[in-house]
Design an enzyme around this catalytic site. Sequence first.
Site, PDB file in Angstrom:
ATOM      1  N   HIS A 302       0.813  -1.214   0.000  1.00 14.52           N
ATOM      2  CA  HIS A 302       0.000   0.000   0.000  1.00 14.52           C
ATOM      3  C   HIS A 302       0.849   1.267   0.000  1.00 14.52           C
ATOM      4  CE1 HIS A 302      -3.926  -2.088   1.348  1.00 14.52           C
ATOM      5  NE2 HIS A 302      -3.825  -1.973   0.044  1.00 14.52           N
ATOM      6  N   GLU A 543       1.121  -3.869 -40.090  1.00 14.51           N
ATOM      7  CA  GLU A 543       2.373  -4.214 -39.413  1.00 14.51           C
ATOM      8  C   GLU A 543       3.124  -5.341 -40.101  1.00 14.51           C
ATOM      9  OE1 GLU A 543       1.477  -5.025 -35.290  1.00 14.51           O
ATOM     10  OE2 GLU A 543      -0.246  -6.264 -35.786  1.00 14.51           O
ATOM     11  N   ASP A 567       6.035  -3.850 -34.927  1.00 12.22           N
ATOM     12  CA  ASP A 567       6.164  -5.058 -35.727  1.00 12.22           C
ATOM     13  C   ASP A 567       6.574  -4.737 -37.160  1.00 12.22           C
ATOM     14  OD1 ASP A 567       5.756  -7.320 -34.118  1.00 12.22           O
ATOM     15  OD2 ASP A 567       3.648  -6.786 -33.913  1.00 12.22           O
ATOM     16  N   CYS A 614      -0.095   3.379 -34.055  1.00 12.05           N
ATOM     17  CA  CYS A 614      -0.130   3.036 -32.634  1.00 12.05           C
ATOM     18  C   CYS A 614       1.156   2.357 -32.175  1.00 12.05           C
ATOM     19  CB  CYS A 614      -1.343   2.184 -32.313  1.00 12.05           C
ATOM     20  SG  CYS A 614      -1.360   0.637 -33.217  1.00 12.05           S
TER      21      CYS A 614
HETATM   22  C1  PEP Z   1       3.016  -2.641 -33.117  1.00 12.66           C
HETATM   23  O1  PEP Z   1       3.386  -3.721 -33.527  1.00 12.66           O
HETATM   24  O2  PEP Z   1       3.498  -1.547 -33.467  1.00 12.66           O
HETATM   25  C2  PEP Z   1       1.962  -2.574 -32.099  1.00 12.66           C
HETATM   26  C3  PEP Z   1       1.433  -1.434 -31.708  1.00 12.66           C
HETATM   27  O3  PEP Z   1       1.552  -3.741 -31.563  1.00 12.66           O
HETATM   28  P1  PEP Z   1       2.345  -4.541 -30.437  1.00 12.66           P
HETATM   29  O4  PEP Z   1       3.469  -3.665 -29.951  1.00 12.66           O
HETATM   30  O5  PEP Z   1       1.329  -4.842 -29.401  1.00 12.66           O
HETATM   31  O6  PEP Z   1       2.808  -5.741 -31.178  1.00 12.66           O
HETATM   32 MG    MG Z   2       2.211  -5.486 -33.234  1.00 13.24          MG
END
Ligand code: PEP
Ligand code: MG
Length: 656
Positions: A302, A543, A567, A614
């Site tokens: 905690h 990716e 990726d 992302c």
């Molecule tokens: C990526 O591959 O850029 C991605 C966002 O997915 P992860 O990192 O979860 O493979």
């Molecule tokens: Mg990925």
Amino acid sequence: MERSTIVRVHEGLHARPATRFVKLAKGFESDVELVKDGKAVSAKSSVKLMLLAVKENQEVTVRANGADAIEAIEALIGYLENPRAGLDDDGEAVEAASAAAPEAASPAAAQADGTPKLQGVAASEGVAIGPAFAHFPPEIAGPGRRLQADEIEGERKRFRSAVAAVQARMDRTLAEDSLSAGDRGIVAALRDIAADDSLTGEVERLIQGGDDAVSAVIAAAATVAADFSAVDDHYLNARADDVHAVGRQICLVLLGQDEVSLETIPQGAILIADDIGAWDLARAPLKRIGGVVCGHGGATSHIAIIARSHGIPAVLGLGDKVNELRTARQVAIDGNAGHVIVDPDEAARADFARRVEAAAQERAGLKVFKGVTPTRADGTVIEVAANIGSLEEIEAAQEAGAMGVGLFRTELLFMRHMHLPSEDMQAETYSALAKAFAPHSVIVRTLDIGGDKPIAGIEFPDEENPFLGWRGIRMCLDRPDIFKRQLRALLRAAIQGNIKVMLPMVSEIAEVTRTRALVDECAAELQAEGVPHASFDLGVMIETPAAVLIAPALAKEVAFFSIGTNDLTQYIMAADRLNPTVAKLNDVTNPAVMSAIELTARAGVAAGIMVGMCGEAAGRPDLIPAFIKMGLTELSMSPASIQRAKKTIAAMAAER
Ligand code: PEP
Ligand code: MG
């Protein structure tokens, strides 16, 4: 009579859900027991129940004996089958903080750069340097006197009123408006321990045997704490410190003493203690505390939770080495590495002062960007969204100013549990996420898992190259039982209106069309069952090199692209993202990767669909201008990068 069921309570019967269960059980006259793996405990003791360590998806039996046995079983089984049982704002906040615990560095002495360092558990990130404030309240010891037979009843009464006083004090603390939700949950959990029969019953048994109340409390707390330490569960192990803290408070009342106050701690001081009662810390002048160093505690205790939620760097679990700090005048701590430097020399002082200053300046300067809605020169809004993996991360994302979620990694949901998560549980999770960020979009990525990260409930083959193997959409399409459950949950959550769904590891169009067919099948089933649901935008992650090369055709099939540079970089460069030997090749700025990103953006823009990103690169201030120029209108990143990214985009617009 008895009945068995599978526990659906989210994360099982840990602290708060256990005490709620007990409260419910106590409302019945019957004797009630909970049985797991042949072991039966009273359902009216939260400590005993916690120690049974009942996890979500485990089978248990509720056994009741008495006039209202049927009603008791009905109610308790209902509780166990409710995923949200025991959760409220307090409970969630406690869990939230503990789940965000950083990796613990193992405690050991460390010496680097010529500066002697003590190594503890990195429990709350950040660096700090300040005057040492040693807080070593005297050990409490009982008088060690055996009671006469005629003193026993009086001693028992004294003990009971001490418990009542401690509980009343905790209730007063809980009634304070200034207490944060997280701290409130912690104090409430401590109050439950103070009230629990396991502790009080053991103390009364010892008093009956002739022990004075203080000695009895110390001994009983040690026994109960040892039980918590012995369970194979980090969260429950950390409750041992809570039991000691509660025992200490009861003893102080019995001895008519006050806890040594933290009120006098100077501004920016580093609090050093062997152990700090969680609610002593929760009530301390936290704004003045620069850092915390403790002999006890770990990343899920905690103290760590409170420190993290207040942004106070902390190094815990130093063990006896904390005694070396008793006489320190100044202390520097690195909560990321778990280092503590006692009386740092001039060079170390200067180094820490610089790091503290740089971090503070950057944080302060970036805060103004939290509420900014960045736009391109033509007025198009650039969505700066968060990558998150659990509901516990919502608060941090919102605090940072996230404009929705650009990547919700659902893997954690599957990995956290010993079984595959149910459709109901998933639907609730996705709905909660959507509600939290409405009206912004929340993009949920379907399960992206492979042989490198096996999960319970899915048999993965042994593969030579798991990254080139049966993962992501490939696995999901082969396991419609798993995939349809997730798609049905997403369709149900989509009634919130802001859910979008994206597929990982796509390398051919058929993967999208097959998924769409499954989505339609799920929607028809839900329709027939009369379950409310709605449609969602379906997108893909870009990716794989294959996805880049077919991007123009893919763009006609989906509502959006989200470029997964993590990726994409490894597959374009043929350089394993986990292999440090080829780390140099694993570089998103390599022209090969940048042109793959550009090709994707061009295809998406030409088809009029949203193109976002992302992967980690989305948060890089040095690359953001290039991505925006390529036509990306959404960048999703870890919450810590959001304000800096907004600043970068705002600066671009200002340049023109
Ligand atoms: C990526 O591959 O850029 C991605 C966002 O997915 P992860 O990192 O979860 O493979
Ligand atoms: Mg990925």
